[in-house]
Each structure stands twice: as C-alpha cells, then as structure tokens.
Design a protein around this motif. Structure first.
Motif, short mmCIF file in Angstrom:
data_model
loop_
_atom_site.label_atom_id
_atom_site.label_comp_id
_atom_site.label_asym_id
_atom_site.label_seq_id
_atom_site.Cartn_x
_atom_site.Cartn_y
_atom_site.Cartn_z
N LEU A 13 82.82 40.31 -38.77
CA LEU A 13 82.86 41.85 -39.31
C LEU A 13 81.29 42.13 -39.37
O LEU A 13 80.89 43.25 -39.52
N ARG A 14 80.40 41.10 -39.03
CA ARG A 14 78.97 41.62 -38.98
C ARG A 14 78.57 41.93 -37.75
O ARG A 14 77.78 43.01 -37.52
N CYS A 15 78.91 41.32 -36.71
CA CYS A 15 78.33 41.55 -35.36
C CYS A 15 79.36 42.14 -34.43
O CYS A 15 79.05 42.52 -33.32
N ARG A 16 80.68 42.31 -34.89
CA ARG A 16 81.66 43.04 -34.10
C ARG A 16 81.68 42.74 -32.55
O ARG A 16 81.63 43.37 -31.75
N PRO A 17 82.25 41.48 -32.55
CA PRO A 17 82.36 40.88 -31.12
C PRO A 17 83.30 41.42 -30.30
O PRO A 17 83.45 41.38 -29.01
N GLU A 18 84.51 42.19 -30.91
CA GLU A 18 85.32 42.76 -29.96
C GLU A 18 84.89 44.06 -29.56
O GLU A 18 85.30 44.59 -28.41
N ALA A 19 83.58 44.49 -29.70
CA ALA A 19 83.02 45.51 -29.25
C ALA A 19 81.77 45.31 -28.69
O ALA A 19 80.49 45.68 -28.48
N ALA A 20 81.73 43.87 -27.89
CA ALA A 20 80.48 43.31 -27.16
C ALA A 20 80.08 44.40 -26.15
O ALA A 20 80.88 44.79 -25.72
N PRO A 21 78.86 44.03 -25.64
CA PRO A 21 78.30 44.84 -24.15
C PRO A 21 79.32 45.00 -23.40
O PRO A 21 79.97 43.96 -22.99
N PHE A 22 79.35 46.00 -22.46
CA PHE A 22 80.02 45.96 -21.35
C PHE A 22 81.51 46.25 -21.57
O PHE A 22 82.30 46.45 -20.54
N CYS A 23 82.06 46.48 -22.87
CA CYS A 23 83.42 47.03 -23.10
C CYS A 23 83.32 48.40 -23.54
O CYS A 23 82.22 48.91 -24.17
N PRO A 24 84.29 49.49 -23.21
CA PRO A 24 84.36 50.72 -23.57
C PRO A 24 84.06 50.87 -25.15
O PRO A 24 83.43 51.83 -25.51
N ALA A 25 84.14 50.12 -25.95
CA ALA A 25 84.11 50.19 -27.37
C ALA A 25 82.83 50.26 -27.71
O ALA A 25 82.22 50.87 -28.63
N TRP A 26 82.21 49.32 -27.15
CA TRP A 26 80.39 49.18 -27.46
C TRP A 26 79.81 50.44 -27.04
O TRP A 26 78.75 50.70 -27.53
N LYS A 27 80.20 50.86 -26.04
CA LYS A 27 79.36 51.90 -25.38
C LYS A 27 79.63 53.40 -26.16
O LYS A 27 78.95 54.13 -26.25
N GLY A 28 80.93 53.13 -27.01
CA GLY A 28 81.45 54.39 -27.85
C GLY A 28 81.48 55.47 -27.01
O GLY A 28 82.15 55.70 -25.95
N THR A 29 80.60 56.60 -27.57
CA THR A 29 81.00 58.19 -26.95
C THR A 29 80.31 58.16 -25.34
O THR A 29 80.55 59.00 -24.62
N ARG A 30 79.48 57.15 -25.08
CA ARG A 30 78.78 57.24 -23.93
C ARG A 30 79.79 57.18 -22.78
O ARG A 30 79.70 57.51 -21.63
N THR A 31 80.80 56.47 -22.97
CA THR A 31 82.01 56.21 -22.17
C THR A 31 82.50 57.56 -21.77
O THR A 31 82.71 57.61 -20.63
#
Length: 192
Positions: A65-83
C-alpha cells in the motif's frame, strides 16, 4: 533471469533503474513491492523476485500500500492522466481535429471535452485546438520548405480547411505569410 544477489543488492540500494522491471515479494508479510519502496529491507532469505506485478500476484502476494507496485512505471495506471493526453496527441497527429472537433475527440477517448481540455492545460499548457494548429503549421512549413506545391495544396495536405486559414495562422505565428517564407528559401542547386 538475473542473479538473485544482483537483484537483492539493487533492492537494498533502492535503485530506480530496476523500478518496473523487478518486483520484490516478501514471504513473511505476503506483500510485494517495487525495488524503490521505502519499507524496511527484509532479510534475503524472505525475498523472492518477479518480473511483473501479475506474476507476484499469481504467486499469492498482495500489492504494497506504500509503493503501489501494481502501478509501476511503464503501465498506464502509473502514467495516470498522461496516458489520455498521449492517446489524444496521437489522434491529433493523425488528423482527428483536422476533420472533427474536440468533443468528438474526447468521446473517442472516453472523457468529456472540458476534462480533455483541462488535461491538456495541465500537461501541455495548451488546448487541444492549439496543439492541432501548431502541428498543422509545422506540417505546412515542412511542405513549403520541401516542395513547390501551390499553397492551396499545401494547406489541404497540412490539414487546413483553406489557404486563407493557413495564411492567417502563419501571420499570427511567424508575422509573415507562407509565400514570403517560400521566397526566403534558398533555391535548390542541381549538380550537372
């Protein structure tokens, strides 16, 4: 797969170069993390490494819950609205706003026109229409510099609705007409 010792050393250093490439699972807690996570470093005997968040989850680990690995770099969730903005830019480059409007573009992206305009302001400090106009002018300038096509043809190929609109855009941006830019161009010298 890389050597365990090298992966563990990178994890101890919290090396950002490994972020999104390796996921660290801790057997004692049942949690997996990104290698940059600020949680206390577990003992090497309690650690397993995975190549993706999905593989760590498949092995029964839950995301930190601290580092949110499911939203790691290179995935759309990490990019957020930038995607959304990147998808919009690709569509604009393909001429979506040459043939349509911002509302139609936003519908294709699954967002509202006002939201899309806000995202562009946030990420690019320009509206979708300003970005499209800039791309049209760039296309037209390349065509003017690289061909002897009539300005009406250049305007059409660049995505302008008319040569008059293209001329107005050039006057606003460059302070001169497209024809004056063509006159400044050096003549092509042919070798004989």
């Amino acid at each position: 797969m890389l050597d365990f010792a090298a992966q563990y050393a990178a994890f101890q250093r919290r090396d950002p170069a490994w972020d999104g490439i390796v996921f660290v699972a801790v057997r004692t807690t049942g949690v997996y993390c990104r290698p940059v996570c600020r949680a206390r470093t577990p003992l090497a005997r309690n650690v397993r490494f995975y190549g993706s968040a999905a593989s760590a989850e498949r092995a029964g680990f839950r995301p930190c819950l601290r580092c949110r690995p499911e939203a790691a770099p290179f995935c759309p969730a990490w990019k957020g609205t930038r995607t959304t903005v990147e998808r919009a830019l690709a569509l604009i480059e393909d001429g979506a706003l040459d043939r349509g409007n911002v509302t139609a573009l936003a519908e294709r992206l699954g967002v509202g026109a006002r939201h899309l305009t806000r995202l562009f302001a946030e990420h690019l400090e320009a509206s979708p229409l300003q970005v499209a106009l800039s791309l049209r002018v760039q296309r037209a300038k390349r065509l003017i510099d690289g061909s002897d096509a009539p300005l009406s043809v250049v305007a059409q190929r660049a995505g302008f609705s008319s040569a008059r609109r293209m001329t107005a855009a050039f006057a606003t941006l460059y302070g001169r007409s497209p024809i004056s830019l063509r006159r400044r161009r050096r003549p092509v010298v042919t070798m004989q």
